[in-house]
Design a protein around this motif. Structure first.
Motif, short mmCIF file in Angstrom:
data_model
loop_
_atom_site.label_atom_id
_atom_site.label_comp_id
_atom_site.label_asym_id
_atom_site.label_seq_id
_atom_site.Cartn_x
_atom_site.Cartn_y
_atom_site.Cartn_z
N LEU A 180 -10.64 3.85 -7.73
CA LEU A 180 -10.07 4.90 -8.02
C LEU A 180 -9.05 5.48 -6.83
O LEU A 180 -7.94 5.82 -7.12
CB LEU A 180 -11.05 6.00 -8.19
N MET A 181 -9.68 5.42 -5.62
CA MET A 181 -8.72 5.65 -4.34
C MET A 181 -7.55 4.52 -4.28
O MET A 181 -6.55 5.00 -4.07
CB MET A 181 -9.75 5.58 -3.05
N ALA A 182 -7.88 3.36 -4.61
CA ALA A 182 -6.79 2.30 -4.46
C ALA A 182 -5.67 2.54 -5.61
O ALA A 182 -4.71 2.71 -5.23
CB ALA A 182 -7.51 0.98 -4.72
N TRP A 183 -6.09 3.00 -6.86
CA TRP A 183 -5.28 3.59 -7.80
C TRP A 183 -4.35 4.65 -7.55
O TRP A 183 -3.10 4.48 -7.61
CB TRP A 183 -5.92 3.45 -9.01
N LEU A 184 -4.99 5.43 -6.87
CA LEU A 184 -4.24 6.70 -6.48
C LEU A 184 -3.37 6.63 -5.32
O LEU A 184 -2.14 6.92 -5.38
CB LEU A 184 -5.09 7.89 -5.96
N PHE A 185 -3.80 5.54 -4.44
CA PHE A 185 -2.91 5.23 -3.35
C PHE A 185 -1.68 4.46 -3.76
O PHE A 185 -0.45 5.05 -3.16
CB PHE A 185 -3.73 4.21 -2.38
N SER A 223 1.70 6.27 -2.86
CA SER A 223 2.45 5.62 -1.78
C SER A 223 3.75 5.09 -2.34
O SER A 223 4.87 4.76 -1.91
CB SER A 223 1.63 4.37 -1.07
N GLY A 224 3.63 4.66 -3.75
CA GLY A 224 5.08 4.20 -4.42
C GLY A 224 6.04 5.32 -4.33
O GLY A 224 7.06 5.10 -4.14
N ALA A 225 5.58 6.51 -4.76
CA ALA A 225 6.51 7.70 -4.77
C ALA A 225 6.94 7.94 -3.37
O ALA A 225 8.26 8.25 -3.34
CB ALA A 225 5.58 8.69 -5.31
N LEU A 261 0.70 -2.02 3.11
CA LEU A 261 -0.43 -1.54 2.35
C LEU A 261 -0.26 -1.64 1.01
O LEU A 261 -1.17 -1.90 0.22
CB LEU A 261 -1.17 -0.30 3.17
N HIS A 262 0.88 -0.96 0.37
CA HIS A 262 1.06 -0.92 -0.97
C HIS A 262 1.03 -2.51 -1.56
O HIS A 262 0.46 -2.68 -2.52
CB HIS A 262 2.38 -0.20 -1.11
N GLY A 263 1.85 -3.41 -0.95
CA GLY A 263 2.02 -4.60 -1.64
C GLY A 263 0.46 -5.51 -1.28
O GLY A 263 0.31 -6.09 -2.19
N THR A 264 0.05 -5.23 -0.21
CA THR A 264 -1.49 -5.83 -0.21
C THR A 264 -2.40 -5.25 -1.09
O THR A 264 -3.06 -6.26 -1.63
CB THR A 264 -1.97 -5.40 1.46
N ASN A 265 -2.40 -4.07 -1.44
CA ASN A 265 -3.30 -3.67 -2.58
C ASN A 265 -2.99 -3.98 -3.99
O ASN A 265 -3.86 -4.70 -4.64
CB ASN A 265 -3.24 -2.03 -2.48
#
Length: 139
Positions: A16-21, A25-27, A77-81
């Motif tokens: 859930l935290m990864a999804w929210l991140f 982070s994308g925005a 971090l966005h790309g890694t996730n």
């Protein structure tokens, strides 16, 4: 026969935290990238102004150092996730999943460390550089 696999159920909120991140982070990355493009390409002389002196002048300011550092960290971090999710979805065995995630994490941490090092140790006035390639504030 179904070919999907069941994962063990955990009481962790990590996904859930990864999804929210990813959403936040994308925005934030979209906003940071538009500011970056506007400052570098629209203000001033456009693409013709981008050279060593331009970057050195920008990175002489702590604001732009931190701006670029935040953009680097968020993008990595966005790309890694995102790649972590793809690895989870498309690998068959837990061993290959662990191997791929280890490679991904080591590459990502290396790029973050090297990028951060370059941003904060960048010398805008190198000793043996030609005078015309240096920013105006260099002696």
């Amino acid at each position: 026969m179904n070919s999907y696999r069941r994962r063990p159920v955990t009481n962790s909120n990590f996904e859930l935290m990864a999804w929210l991140f990813m959403r936040w982070s994308g925005a934030l990355l979209v906003a940071l990238i538009f500011v970056h493009l506007f400052v570098n390409l629209v203000l001033g002389d456009g693409i013709q102004q981008i050279d060593f002196a331009f970057v050195a002048g920008k990175w002489a300011s702590p604001f732009w150092q931190w701006f670029d550092l935040i953009m680097l960290w968020l993008a990595m971090l966005h790309g890694t996730n995102g790649l972590r999710v793809i690895i989870n979805d498309y690998t068959d065995t837990s061993r290959s999943r662990l191997m791929l995630k280890t490679v991904l994490l080591s590459c990502s941490l290396s790029i973050i460390a090297l990028g951060s090092l370059v941003i904060f140790t960048f010398d805008p006035c190198p000793v043996n550089a030609s005078v015309e390639s240096l920013p105006e504030f260099c002696p």
